[in-house]
Design an enzyme around this catalytic site. Structure first.
Site, PDB file in Angstrom:
ATOM      1  N   ASP A 145      -1.422   7.098   6.220  1.00  0.00           N
ATOM      2  CA  ASP A 145      -2.452   6.138   5.839  1.00  0.00           C
ATOM      3  C   ASP A 145      -2.623   5.209   7.036  1.00  0.00           C
ATOM      4  O   ASP A 145      -1.748   4.407   7.342  1.00  0.00           O
ATOM      5  CB  ASP A 145      -1.987   5.366   4.598  1.00  0.00           C
ATOM      6  CG  ASP A 145      -2.951   4.243   4.209  1.00  0.00           C
ATOM      7  OD1 ASP A 145      -3.977   4.064   4.893  1.00  0.00           O
ATOM      8  OD2 ASP A 145      -2.672   3.549   3.206  1.00  0.00           O
TER       9      ASP A 145
ATOM     10  N   LYS B  63     -11.479  -1.815   7.269  1.00  0.00           N
ATOM     11  CA  LYS B  63     -10.622  -2.681   8.073  1.00  0.00           C
ATOM     12  C   LYS B  63     -11.078  -2.636   9.541  1.00  0.00           C
ATOM     13  O   LYS B  63     -11.339  -3.647  10.143  1.00  0.00           O
ATOM     14  CB  LYS B  63      -9.157  -2.250   7.982  1.00  0.00           C
ATOM     15  CG  LYS B  63      -8.645  -2.026   6.554  1.00  0.00           C
ATOM     16  CD  LYS B  63      -8.399  -3.316   5.800  1.00  0.00           C
ATOM     17  CE  LYS B  63      -8.226  -3.161   4.301  1.00  0.00           C
ATOM     18  NZ  LYS B  63      -7.211  -2.236   3.844  1.00  0.00           N
TER      19      LYS B  63
ATOM     20  N   TRP C  30       0.830  -1.215   0.000  1.00  0.00           N
ATOM     21  CA  TRP C  30       0.000   0.000   0.000  1.00  0.00           C
ATOM     22  C   TRP C  30       0.859   1.258   0.000  1.00  0.00           C
ATOM     23  O   TRP C  30       0.594   2.214  -0.730  1.00  0.00           O
ATOM     24  CB  TRP C  30      -0.964   0.016   1.181  1.00  0.00           C
ATOM     25  CG  TRP C  30      -1.944  -1.116   1.131  1.00  0.00           C
ATOM     26  CD1 TRP C  30      -2.060  -2.138   2.029  1.00  0.00           C
ATOM     27  CD2 TRP C  30      -2.928  -1.371   0.113  1.00  0.00           C
ATOM     28  NE1 TRP C  30      -3.047  -3.005   1.634  1.00  0.00           N
ATOM     29  CE2 TRP C  30      -3.596  -2.567   0.472  1.00  0.00           C
ATOM     30  CE3 TRP C  30      -3.303  -0.721  -1.062  1.00  0.00           C
ATOM     31  CZ2 TRP C  30      -4.618  -3.109  -0.300  1.00  0.00           C
ATOM     32  CZ3 TRP C  30      -4.318  -1.266  -1.836  1.00  0.00           C
ATOM     33  CH2 TRP C  30      -4.961  -2.437  -1.452  1.00  0.00           C
TER      34      TRP C  30
END
Ligand SMILES: *Cc1c(COP(=O)(O)O)cnc(C)c1O
Length: 360
Positions: A169, A193, A102
């Site tokens: 993030d 998540k 990511w």
């Protein structure tokens, strides 16, 4: 319904009481005679949902009026582009840390927008650790990093001490522990998540940093933080149902006792699992350096890799699902976010012990 223990990395386990309230709201919202998903986003009830979710988010994070919370669509992946589009201006450089898939995608998107500098990376050892030596470029527009690396199972145990605006993030560990959130200029997270269903993205932005963003006239309006902020997240129709559900999760976190208690529970779960792994390295091997381990995504291998498909299959029969590692890494990954119950981790360890005995 008999609920299984769902170790999926995302979308992931949510509190059962949240699921119940969310499903009720789909049929009828607040005795109004119609569903939440039939309701205008420019209505009093939705205003209240939006305002309460923002206020609860700030309350949990210990942030005040110098921050604004935005709810958007597009997922965390859209933020990979929006952050540099808004803050990486002509002639400036932004710093990035590459700690895995990511973080790497954020780098790729930022490169399309301007000058960037990857100041640290853990690629040399297949992303199994968190780089500790962090020195920013003089005058950088911001430093972007990923607090928890969902795929590799690494997590920052510290906040980088830098002078440039900090952008994070936090998709996979947002609100999983106490943190000094006031150190950040911008935090973003896809909800799916730890915070709710897919479809809502949460952005927490320091107002003084927002001031420095490009003007909405210089950007596609939907990609402008200033445009979304000025309209308090209803510039256009927001993902009403996911945002409402995030709001329920926030109330659940508050009812648990806030981040203090949430963190305690997360430590208890992950310690239990890592302890078992460390005591059984003849059969299982944890993949991450001890000082970089994630409390959210615990990654490991079976020393004999060939046994992994069998492990996944037999675990499933026992109601333990979603443990297959990411397609890019293989191996096993158990995601034990906020709503994942301790009993599920105990069940997992029982199963692991039994599997070891039968397959030694
Ligand atoms: C899942 C994940 C993403 C991608 O989120 P989307 O909402 O699917 O775009 C980005 N960053 C991290 C750390 C993630 O775990």
């Amino acid at each position: 319904m008999k609920r299984v223990y769902n170790f999926s990395a995302g979308p992931a386990t949510l509190p059962e009481e949240v699921l119940k309230k969310a499903s009720e709201a789909i049929l009828e919202y607040d005795n109004l005679g119609f569903s939440l998903i039939e309701m205008s986003h420019r209505s009093k009830p939705y205003d209240k949902i939006n305002e309460e979710a923002e206020a609860d988010m700030k309350k949990i994070m210990g942030l005040g009026d110098d921050y604004q919370v935005l709810f958007m669509g597009g997922g965390a992946s859209l933020q990979f582009s929006m952050v540099p589009m808004n803050f990486l201006k002509e002639g400036m450089t932004a710093d990035y840390i590459n700690t895995g898939v990511w973080a790497g995608k954020a780098v790729i998107e930022a490169k399309k927008e301007g000058n960037i500098n990857v100041i640290a990376s853990s690629e040399d050892r297949k992303f199994c650790y968190i780089p500790k030596d962090i020195k920013c470029t003089e005058g950088a527009a911001f430093l972007h990093y990923t607090t928890n690396n969902t795929i590799y199972g690494t997590e920052y145990q510290f906040i980088p001490d830098v002078k440039v605006p900090l952008v994070a993030d936090m998709s996979s560990d947002m609100l999983s522990r106490k943190m000094d959130f006031s150190k950040y200029s911008l935090i973003y997270a896809g909800a799916q998540k730890n915070l709710g269903p897919a479809g809502a993205t949460i952005i927490v932005i320091k107002k003084s940093f927002l001031e420095t963003a490009k003007d909405e006239k210089e950007l596609p309006v939907m990609l402008s933080y200033k445009a979304h902020a000025a309209k308090k997240s209803i510039y256009n129709t927001p993902p009403v149902f996911p945002i409402f559900t995030v709001g329920l999760v926030l109330k659940w976190i508050l009812a648990q006792g806030g981040l203090e208690e949430i963190e305690k529970a997360n430590i208890k779960k992950s310690d239990y699992l890592y302890k078992y792994l460390d005591e059984n390295t003849d059969f299982y091997s944890p993949t991450v350096d001890k000082d970089s381990r994630s409390r959210m995504n615990v990654t490991f291998r079976i020393v004999n890799h060939d046994l992994e498909p069998k492990f996944i299959e037999e675990a499933k029969e026992k109601g333990l699902v979603g443990m297959k590692g990411h397609r890019s890494t293989g191996g096993l990954r158990t995601s034990i976010y906020n709503a994942f119950p301790y009993e599920g981790v105990v069940k997992l360890v029982e199963f692991m012990e039994e599997f070891k005995k039968n397959n030694k």
